[in-house]
Structures are given as C-alpha cells and as structure tokens.
Design an enzyme around this catalytic site. Structure first.
Site, PDB file in Angstrom:
ATOM      1  N   LYS A 133      -7.852   4.005  -3.383  1.00  0.00           N
ATOM      2  CA  LYS A 133      -6.850   3.908  -4.245  1.00  0.00           C
ATOM      3  C   LYS A 133      -7.013   5.029  -5.397  1.00  0.00           C
ATOM      4  CE  LYS A 133      -5.096  -0.652  -3.412  1.00  0.00           C
ATOM      5  NZ  LYS A 133      -4.907  -1.992  -3.844  1.00  0.00           N
ATOM      6  N   TYR A 176       4.018  -0.684   1.055  1.00  0.00           N
ATOM      7  CA  TYR A 176       4.191  -2.104   0.440  1.00  0.00           C
ATOM      8  C   TYR A 176       5.607  -2.526   0.424  1.00  0.00           C
ATOM      9  CZ  TYR A 176      -0.507  -1.234  -1.803  1.00  0.00           C
ATOM     10  OH  TYR A 176      -1.822  -1.297  -1.980  1.00  0.00           O
ATOM     11  N   ARG A 211     -14.818  -4.379  -3.922  1.00  0.00           N
ATOM     12  CA  ARG A 211     -14.199  -4.785  -5.395  1.00  0.00           C
ATOM     13  C   ARG A 211     -15.084  -5.739  -6.070  1.00  0.00           C
ATOM     14  NH1 ARG A 211      -8.867  -6.784  -2.102  1.00  0.00           N
ATOM     15  NH2 ARG A 211      -7.507  -4.713  -1.972  1.00  0.00           N
ATOM     16  N   ASN A 240      -8.053  -2.393  -7.943  1.00  0.00           N
ATOM     17  CA  ASN A 240      -8.810  -2.961  -6.935  1.00  0.00           C
ATOM     18  C   ASN A 240      -9.137  -1.977  -6.112  1.00  0.00           C
ATOM     19  OD1 ASN A 240      -6.751  -3.164  -5.521  1.00  0.00           O
ATOM     20  ND2 ASN A 240      -6.500  -5.286  -5.135  1.00  0.00           N
ATOM     21  N   HIS A 242      -7.374  -0.181  -0.421  1.00  0.00           N
ATOM     22  CA  HIS A 242      -6.430  -1.208   0.267  1.00  0.00           C
ATOM     23  C   HIS A 242      -7.056  -1.199   2.128  1.00  0.00           C
ATOM     24  CE1 HIS A 242      -2.912  -2.268   2.657  1.00  0.00           C
ATOM     25  NE2 HIS A 242      -3.405  -1.508   3.809  1.00  0.00           N
ATOM     26  N   GLU A 248       0.445   0.503  10.046  1.00  0.00           N
ATOM     27  CA  GLU A 248       0.156   1.593   8.846  1.00  0.00           C
ATOM     28  C   GLU A 248      -0.650   2.575   9.123  1.00  0.00           C
ATOM     29  OE1 GLU A 248      -0.661  -2.560   5.896  1.00  0.00           O
ATOM     30  OE2 GLU A 248      -2.087  -1.300   6.372  1.00  0.00           O
TER      31      GLU A 248
HETATM   32  P1  IDP Z   1      -4.790  -6.821  -0.530  1.00  0.00           P
HETATM   33  O1  IDP Z   1      -4.778  -5.611  -0.963  1.00  0.00           O
HETATM   34  O2  IDP Z   1      -6.139  -7.737  -0.926  1.00  0.00           O
HETATM   35  O3  IDP Z   1      -4.358  -7.124   0.973  1.00  0.00           O
HETATM   36  P2  IDP Z   1      -2.082  -8.083  -1.299  1.00  0.00           P
HETATM   37  O4  IDP Z   1      -1.802  -9.430  -1.475  1.00  0.00           O
HETATM   38  O5  IDP Z   1      -1.654  -7.509   0.260  1.00  0.00           O
HETATM   39  O6  IDP Z   1      -3.720  -7.763  -1.232  1.00  0.00           O
HETATM   40  O7  IDP Z   1      -1.611  -6.930  -2.274  1.00  0.00           O
HETATM   41  C1  IDP Z   1      -1.524  -5.740  -2.208  1.00  0.00           C
HETATM   42  C2  IDP Z   1      -1.889  -5.332  -3.596  1.00  0.00           C
HETATM   43  O8  IDP Z   1      -0.996  -5.549  -4.560  1.00  0.00           O
HETATM   44  C3  IDP Z   1      -3.315  -5.558  -4.182  1.00  0.00           C
HETATM   45  O9  IDP Z   1      -4.486  -4.897  -3.453  1.00  0.00           O
HETATM   46  C4  IDP Z   1      -3.042  -5.159  -5.620  1.00  0.00           C
HETATM   47  O10 IDP Z   1      -3.155  -3.916  -5.877  1.00  0.00           O
HETATM   48  C5  IDP Z   1      -1.741  -5.612  -5.728  1.00  0.00           C
HETATM   49  N1  IDP Z   1      -1.326  -6.943  -6.280  1.00  0.00           N
HETATM   50  C6  IDP Z   1      -1.449  -8.264  -5.274  1.00  0.00           C
HETATM   51  N2  IDP Z   1      -1.163  -9.196  -6.197  1.00  0.00           N
HETATM   52  C7  IDP Z   1      -0.928  -8.652  -7.529  1.00  0.00           C
HETATM   53  C8  IDP Z   1      -0.937  -9.355  -8.993  1.00  0.00           C
HETATM   54  O11 IDP Z   1      -0.775 -10.541  -8.790  1.00  0.00           O
HETATM   55  N3  IDP Z   1      -0.689  -8.561  -9.854  1.00  0.00           N
HETATM   56  C9  IDP Z   1      -1.165  -7.101  -9.837  1.00  0.00           C
HETATM   57  N4  IDP Z   1      -1.360  -6.770  -8.763  1.00  0.00           N
HETATM   58  C10 IDP Z   1      -1.073  -7.437  -7.533  1.00  0.00           C
HETATM   59 MG    MG Z   2      -2.656  -6.569   1.700  1.00  0.00          MG
END
Ligand code: IDP
Ligand code: MG
Length: 149
Positions: free
Chosen positions: A9, A49, A102, A112, A115, A126
């Site tokens: 990212k 997304y 992370r 974070n 992805h 994807e």
């Molecule tokens: P992942 O990346 O670990 O698969 P997902 O739940 O798919 O996590 O969420 C996608 C991305 O959205 C996360 O990596 C993060 O960058 C962002 N994200 C998810 N939940 C939150 C939140 O509660 N606050 C801010 N950003 C979030």
């Molecule tokens: Mg995800």
C-alpha cells in the site's frame, strides 16, 4: 495452486519498505507470477474494495489506497492465501504478531501497509482486476523441489 493478489500500500512505498515487504513473500517460498508499480485511480480502488462500500471507513480507505503509488503482485503456491495472510499479520497492526509485516512495521489499521486476498476465489478475481492473462508469467523455479514436497 492458489493465487493471492498482494498490494504494498502507499505507506509501504512511501516509507521505503517495498523491498522488505516483497522479500518476505519471496523468502517464504511463494512464487511471484506478476508485478507492477501503479497509481490506483478512484475507479480501481472502488472495484478493489467494492465489498467495503458503505462501511464507515470506506471513504478514508479509498483516499488512503489512492494517496500514492502501490506495488501490485500475484503470488502463487499451495495454500498461498493462508501463507500470505499469516506473513501479513492481523488487520489491526497493534494486534498483529511480531514477525508479521504489520506486527513489525505498523501501528494503525488505516496504515497497515499491505493487502492480501482473503480466499482462493477472491485471489483469482483480484488478480484479474490488476493483470491480464498475458501479464502473468508461467515459469519454473529451480528451487521448487526444496520448497514443495
Ligand atoms: P484485511 O486487509 O486484513 O483483509 P479488511 O477487513 O478486508 O482487512 O479491510 C480492508 C482494509 O480496510 C484494511 O486492510 C484496512 O486498510 C481498512 N480497514 C478495515 N477496517 C477498518 C477500520 O475499522 N478503520 C479504518 N480502516 C479499516
Ligand atoms: Mg480483506
């Protein structure tokens, strides 16, 4: 063979962690079959997304992922999804295990770093968002017999 779509990212790129992050997947034993460096557009971010549309963090997420260039990669392997997600670590960096990307480099969920696809089906879907079939390389790795039994 599973495929996973991995993104470094914009924070990973800006912080000079591209090589560090890519190296972890490489050392793990996943096989790289596609890679490009690109600036995500809002349209691409919305496609990637789509599942999160309507969530409270969605607008911030699209702003984050389009805030600078990313590295998009497809890595292949048996159990590539699970292997890549454990190398990446938990979504909230504060809860991610030390030794994961992370857990070693992150502090906040909105920064974070990486992805990784969450299922084999999404890995294929994807990968197709970022790469056409002829951009994915079918190659033999001389170390395969030392990584795959
Ligand atoms: P992942 O990346 O670990 O698969 P997902 O739940 O798919 O996590 O969420 C996608 C991305 O959205 C996360 O990596 C993060 O960058 C962002 N994200 C998810 N939940 C939150 C939140 O509660 N606050 C801010 N950003 C979030
Ligand atoms: Mg995800």
């Amino acid at each position: 063979m599973e495929r996973t779509l991995i993104l470094v990212k914009p924070d990973g790129v800006q912080r000079g962690l591209m090589g560090e992050i890519i190296g972890r997947f490489e050392r793990r034993g996943l096989k790289l079959i596609g890679m490009k460096f690109l600036q995500m557009t809002p349209a691409l971010a919305e496609e990637h997304y789509a599942v999160h549309k309507g969530r409270p963090f969605y607008d911030a997420l699209v702003a984050y992922i389009t805030s600078g260039p990313v590295v998009a990669m497809v890595w292949e392997g048996n159990d590539a999804i699970a292997a890549a997600r454990s190398t990446i670590g938990a979504t909230k960096p504060a809860e991610a295990a030390p030794g994961s990307i992370r857990g070693d480099f992150g502090m906040e969920i909105g920064r974070n770093l990486v992805h990784g696809s969450d299922s084999p089906e999404n890995g294929m879907l994807e990968a197709a968002i970022y790469f056409s079939d002829d951009e994915l390389v079918n190659w033999s790795r001389v170390t395969d017999s030392w990584i795959i039994e």
